[in-house]
Structure formats: C-alpha cells, structure tokens
Design an enzyme around this catalytic site. Sequence first.
Site, short mmCIF file in Angstrom:
data_model
loop_
_atom_site.label_atom_id
_atom_site.label_comp_id
_atom_site.label_asym_id
_atom_site.label_seq_id
_atom_site.Cartn_x
_atom_site.Cartn_y
_atom_site.Cartn_z
N GLU A 1 -41.07 -50.26 -46.18
CA GLU A 1 -42.22 -51.40 -46.13
C GLU A 1 -42.03 -52.01 -47.63
O GLU A 1 -42.26 -51.35 -48.55
CB GLU A 1 -43.54 -50.61 -45.78
N ASP B 1 -56.42 -51.45 -50.35
CA ASP B 1 -55.39 -50.45 -51.18
C ASP B 1 -56.28 -49.94 -52.44
O ASP B 1 -57.32 -50.65 -52.55
CB ASP B 1 -54.37 -51.44 -51.61
#
Lengths: 396, 258
Positions: free
Chosen positions: B47, B58
């Site tokens: 990824e 995140d």
Amino acid sequence: MSYHVNEKGFYGKFGGAYIPEMLYPNVEELRQNYLRIIQEPDFQQELQALLKDYVGRPSPLYFAPRLSEKYNTKVYLKREDLNHTGAHKINNTIGQVLLAKRLGKKRIIAETGAGQHGVATATVCALMGLECIVYMGEVDIERQAPNVARMKMLGAQVVAATSGSKTLKDATNEAIRDWINNPEDTYYIIGSVVGPHPYPDMVARFQAVISEEIRVQLLEKEGTELPTYVVACVGGGSNAAGAFYHYLDEPEVQLVAVEAAGKGIHSGESAATSILGKDGIIHGSRTLLMQTEDGQITEPYSISAGLDYPGVGPLHAHLFESGRARFENATDEEALQAVLELTRLEGIIPALESAHALAVLERLQAKPDDIVVINLSGRGDKDLSTYLKHFHFDEQ
Amino acid sequence: MSNRLKRLFAQKPKGLLSVYFTAGFPNLNDTETIILELEKNGVDLLEIGMPFSDPLADGPTIQASSTVALKNGMTIPKLFEQLQDIRQKTQIPLVLMGYLNPVMQYGVERFCQKAAEVGVDGIILPDLPLQQYVEEYKELFEKYNLSKIFLITPQTPEARIREIDSLSNGFIYMVSSASTTGKTVGLAEQSQAYFQRVSEMKLQNPGVIGFGIHDKDTFEAACTHASGAIIGSAFVKALHREGSLPENIKSFIQSIKN
C-alpha cells in the site's frame, strides 16, 4: 432554490459526510437522532430555560444612534456580545451538551481556535458535571493565554495540538482523532457550521435563535420583521448562519457575509475563503477551502484567531455560489479601525471578529430608510492586548 | 478485480503480509527502492500512501511521515512519474491509499486512468463515503478495472458489512480496533470476537486486518482470523533507523516473518 440542507446532508453540491468508516457509527447515531431529540418538548423546555436564565437571552437588538448618524442609515446591533461567556458560541454548546446527555455520553471533546468555543464548551460541561477535553493548537495556546486559563479554571483539560500548523485546523484534526479512538462514550461538540452532516445543520439550528429574535425585536421597533441588510462575519460561519437562518427564504433581505482579508486578499496572508478557496473536502465536508494546486490544505491568516479557518461552512459555500449572500471582506487594518469607531461612537468594545462585519458599513451604501442589522457576535475583552498594542494605549 | 490481486488471494489465501509506506518518505525518490526491497524480502502486497496535509484517520507516525514527504515535494503527479516503469520490474500488487481532496484536485477520472496506466491494482480512500462512491465514482473505478477497497471496524453493523462486501472487489480492510493508525496496544479480546464474527459471515471478499499490527505476534494473531495483515506505522518507524534503506527493510521484514 432551497438554502436548507437536503435529506442527504447537502447544500447544493456542498456538505455531506466525507468521513472514514471509523467515524461512521458516531456520526450516524447523531444523524438519526438529532432532529427527533431537538424537537422533544422536554428538550426544548430545558434549552429555552437555560438560554433565558443562564445565557441571558434574548440578547438586545440595539439601535446605534451615532453609528446610524455617521453612515446616514438605520444601524441595529444584535448584541450577542452580552451573552454569558461573551459571544454567540454558547447558544450552540448549550444545545449540543443537552443532546449529548440525552445520547448518554459521559465525555465531551471540542476544538478551539481563539478559545471562545473552548470556553463555551468548558462552561456547559461545568454546568452539567461532564468531563471536558479541549484541543487547541500549540500556537494558539500561546497567543490566547487568558482563554486557556478560563478553560482550566472551569475544569477542562486543554490538550495542545502539535501536528501540522499547530492551529485551529490541527486542533480539529486532533479532536476528530480522539473521537475515532473513543467511539462509545464520547461526544464531539463542534463549534461552527462545519464538519460532516449533521453538524452544519445542527449548529445552524442552535444559532438560529439569533435571527428568530431579530424578527420579533425588529417588528417591535420598526414595524417590520425584515431588515434591508443582515451583516455578519464569517470564519467557519456559525454566527452568520444564525443571523441569516430565518431570512434565507426572504429574498428581499440582503445577506452580507464578511470574511477576513488579513493583510490583503492577494498578500498571501488572508483568510477570504470565498475568493481564495476552491471546491474540496475539509473535516468531513465538501465546501470551499484554501489549498495548494495539489490539494494540500493551507494555513490562512487573519489578525482575528476566530476567522482564520481554511474552509467555510457548506451552507455559506452554497450561499456564495448561488449568489444568495453577498460576500465582502475586511482587512486587519479596517477591522481595527471599526473597533475604535464602535468603541468611541457607541461605548461598545467589539471582538475583532465582529469588527470585520462593522468594517463594511460604508461599502454597503445603505440609504437613509434602510435598516442594517449587524450581528455583534462577541465582545472585545479577549482582544484587549491586541488593541492596546495596536492603538498604543499602553504607552500613554 | 485486477488479475494481480485475484492471483494473489487465490495462491495465498492465508498469512499474506501487506506493508504500507508513505510515498516520498524518508526521501522523495525512495519509492522504487522500497517497493523492490519489500518484494525481495517476501512481502505480498503493498500500500503506497499518498501524503496529505490533514490525514484524519492516521496517528502521529504516519502524519509525521506525510509532513516530511510533502516537504520533500511529493505530489500525485510526481508519484505517477515514479511508478511509470514499475511494471517492468515487479508484478507485486500495488494499492494506492490516500485522502479524497488531493485526488479530487487532480481529477478523479484522470487519477483512475493514470493509476490503471502505471499498473496500480486498487485504491483506498478512507474519507470517500460509500454512498458518494456509488453515486459518483463506482463506474469510473470499474471502467479502469481498479479494485475499490473499503474499511470496516468493530462498530460497523452487519448489514453495512454486507453492503460493503457487495461493493468491494479486491479485499476488505478490517480495522482491528476503534483507533487511528499506529496504536500498539496489541489485539484485545474484543477485537478477536469481532474478527471471529466477520469470519463467520462468509463474505465474498477476503479480509485483511490492519491498524495496530506492529510485530510478529500481532501479525500472526491477525492472520489466524483473516487472509493476512497490514503493517504501516511500525514499518514507517523502521525506515527512520540508522543504516541503509535495504538493510532496514530486510531486518524489519525478517523480524515479522521469522
């Protein structure tokens, strides 16, 4: 054309809920329940009682004689500066904290820029006996020490946002992350008409009390509910949303939104999102926002910490694109002059944010019989050190 | 589904290791080296993070790497330029992961077209909601034969998991617990129950578990409940260590696999 949110959470093409799946259950819980709860009679009863006896509503609609004389028109000030905690922000935090309680939440989080929304949130949490965590950019914590002290005094925990540019947008990111990490017991009180649906609509409804009162008060004073102009400053846009709300479907009322031009629109230091922004996604909402060509969100500038948000609420993006509202802007310097003018003509020291709305009075070129309502969203106590420095009162 | 993803899950239905890294970190032009070294060390699926200024889902590690990557000059056009010849060098499945705003500014169709052209297999955009995907973008993703990968969490209701399964054509990204990326608390009992529940739903797409997977133990625990697991923040941290990129990558992947 409708200026209200549609059933999918959009204002025209703006709005929606562009959120990661981790936030979906929380936002969905709110979406499914907010209208039902707000409309419950016992919710309304508790809200109205607090607005009256705790916040001090209705706030006066004050005819400003000397300002009116100077601009040769009829100027009214909606005195949100007289609310408890000094600004319109508490209209929303009272509403949302009551909602949080009915959803069974125990822990309240909020973001704040200048600290006004943080103080208003810490205040209602003290009132309700709820745990309160306020995220604030590290840079803002330094700039806004008095409000940090007030939040701590009220029992809130102030957490520094140290990522990115360390200001309001980063504080908002941190609050959203907290919510992702605490999905069960936590309620996020957003301070403006921004964020994923249903926040923009919900916050606008709680602030709508401003225009609801203006209609009643103006009828009493002028024999009409409809002014010629309603003027309000716009950062995220919650006070403007409240001042415009009950006039959105009255086309003869001109709505004027005033953004912060900072040091000038094209100076590179500005927060005039309607001019400098482009269609995009920020904090879960599709709206106009200031960004680079590559879609990275940029840091806006204004002398007023309450207006330096890189986006604008989706309702306002829609009002701008549809032409329903006229968008003006005022520079730091123009706002500061407006502060001094109101102080010396009417004996009212306004917040820097609200002064941006005052600063466009001349540009409106209102006629003598026109009625201009300016939403005076907050008082200037928090900005005194800026004023002293700028006007050199500290040297006299 | 792309042939590369289809082949991977057919050949390796269990224990596959997926690694996330932020493009442009630690240095602007490390992308190709990282891809090839990860493949060489036996990683199955990659990824590639497209850095964003405000990555809501995140934690601090990936946000910090994104800030560095942006400072280094990483952009979507730059990343596509770096990936231009990658298919002449490796056939490892590649998934691009990022936030919607930069993709919108680049142009969603142009993005899909370019991704397909350089040989990207799938796309993860955590802040593109299901409903908007269906209404505005599904046709585009299908036109360019890109797998759209969705996230589910322990709080995702069963009906919604079924809906996501029906719209997915690659794998389902199972977020291990209610958190942002980079938390290393291990996989709680609660998570195990959720993995079990999803596994018993017999979905048509394989599941890959991510968030909080940071060492051999958590990787193996996750693999017992799904087709594989994704390591992100722990790998990004490992790139920070002293030593060359190939050495760091080798020692980190070995610590997971052996």
